[in-house]
Scaffold this active site. Sequence first.
Site, PDB file in Angstrom:
ATOM      1  CD  GLU A   1      -2.663  -1.278   2.552  1.00 24.85           C
ATOM      2  OE1 GLU A   1      -3.860  -1.604   2.465  1.00 24.85           O
ATOM      3  OE2 GLU A   1      -2.107  -1.057   3.641  1.00 24.85           O
TER       4      GLU A   1
HETATM    5  C1  TNX Z   1      -4.320  -4.098   4.584  1.00 26.19           C
HETATM    6  S1  TNX Z   1      -2.713  -6.412   3.935  1.00 26.19           S
HETATM    7  C2  TNX Z   1      -3.051  -3.877   5.095  1.00 26.19           C
HETATM    8  C3  TNX Z   1      -2.888  -3.445   6.470  1.00 26.19           C
HETATM    9  C4  TNX Z   1      -4.190  -3.268   7.164  1.00 26.19           C
HETATM   10  C5  TNX Z   1      -5.117  -4.379   6.761  1.00 26.19           C
HETATM   11  C6  TNX Z   1      -6.400  -4.397   7.505  1.00 26.19           C
HETATM   12  C7  TNX Z   1      -1.641  -5.387   3.967  1.00 26.19           C
HETATM   13  C8  TNX Z   1      -0.380  -5.850   3.451  1.00 26.19           C
HETATM   14  N1  TNX Z   1      -1.897  -4.173   4.430  1.00 26.19           N
HETATM   15  O1  TNX Z   1      -2.133  -2.266   6.535  1.00 26.19           O
HETATM   16  O2  TNX Z   1      -3.968  -3.264   8.525  1.00 26.19           O
HETATM   17  O3  TNX Z   1      -5.360  -4.281   5.391  1.00 26.19           O
HETATM   18  O4  TNX Z   1      -7.128  -5.527   7.205  1.00 26.19           O
END
Ligand code: TNX
Length: 547
Positions: free
Chosen positions: A363
Amino acid sequence: MVYDLSPGLKVRKRFSFFQSIFLLLILYLLTSCRSNLKEEAPLKATTPVLEPTLETAERMKSLIPKPVSVTPTSGSFTLTNDTQILIKPANQELIFIGDYLAGKLRSSTGYALPVTPDTGVNEPGNLYLSINDADPSLGAEGYLLTITPDRVSLTASQPAGLFWGVQTIRQLLPPVVESKVIQPGNWQIAAGTIRDYPRFSWRGVMLDVARHFFSVEDVKQYIDLIAFYKMNRFHIHISDDQGWRLMIDSWPNLALYGGSTEVGGGPGGYYTKDQFTEIVSYAQSRYILVVPEIDMPGHTNAALASYPELNCNGIAPNLYTGTEVGFSSLCVSKEITFTFLGDVIHEIAALTPGPYIHIGGDEAAATSPGDYKKLIERVQAIVQANGKQAIGWEEISQVNLLPGSIAQYWSSGHARKAAEQGNQVIMSPASKIYLDMKYNSTTPLGLNWAGYVEVSDSYNWDPANQLPGVAESDILGVEAPLWSETLETIQDIEYMVFPRLLGVAEIGWSPSTGRGWDEYKERLAVQGSRLKAMEVNFYPSPQVPWR
Ligand code: TNX
């Protein structure tokens, strides 16, 4: 004559009175002798073949994860106050495994269960733990468990196999064996042979200690629970926007300031290096490898707030206690960013005996694609220079991966590009095994961006059929992440993790054939009383016919 006789008779009568007292005395001595003997060596006698009760037999059919093969035979073994745990070879590591087993059984049985070297006396009534490297077919983690009315014999080619076999022994005993106080138990184990080894070498969980901080004690409890289901990787998400949770000596403000809060504005916290080492060795003693994650280049607000020089504009942002993602980025154009990452990775590598460092990479919406590529490619090399392999969330598959780097699939499918590059993949499909997803719309904790995930959803999938382009041979294993935006206590953790974790453990360990939801839910139902005995705060899903 008659007269004469009478005194004689009288004398004879008196004599036989003493005689009977004497006889009684001898009889008494004899019986007491016999009972003494009995106390000293009752196990020399052949153990009677006692057929298992219905519950005992059912436990052998309800193991989770399901073993590769279970062959019931006739009779049962009973743990008694005379049972010993005999170890061969009696080295420190194997004695520790024996002590671990004894420790798990003593509180509820009240038995002494001494752990001693196996000198080949071969008495019935005991548990035998031994390494037999003559059978390498069991692999690094497999075991062979043979139960007869006379003995329980556990062999493996490596200590890890013995440790996983010990978990099977625990599950074969009545659920109350997990109680912390003495129970009136019928400590019976059904006779049979179990031959078992895992499908995947990576059977993990991830705990996010950055969004909410969890104490060393909480972490140890979680580690103990995952060990019971033969899971062997503990990925710890140490840094994120809301907190930095490990002391780094060369950059102390990361923990001191960056660790001073959490989601919702609570006090947060961080682990000292000693505490982190304590977690690592605790996990190690349970054959679990710790995989530390420092997320980058996004999810870095806590670090950016701790050191203004890490920001492109030189200004530190405020600490962050919300739950948004994708707004922070390290400054890729500044060389100090790489000095910082080099120092952090160096210190963490030194604290980590396992071969992996997780570099996040997810992300990164606030980082340009060019900067992202530059950073991830360079950091993989830094990790390797510190003697480790890099793991990253699947977004890292978009850049050139070094051989040995690993991608963790969660949602987008970028992980395919890792397989194309010849790199291995860890399977963490969010819609199946993100344990922070709500079970249904009424679940008080958790999120739902990947949907609701009921117990059957997290069981009904197969790693090799999840993502076209990622085949069994590309897959290192499975891992169930637990993000902690909404979780504050170990009870919260347990509620989201159990019982879904058992399904993940089975997918990671058991062959895909010969099992399925309809029969699994019956086994899970039997496991419910064990979770209760362990005082685990699990979600009593209506999908499971709990007993
Ligand atoms: C996605 S999965 C994220 C996290 C969040 C999560 C909550 C991923 C690699 N990153 O930063 O905490 O969703 O479900």
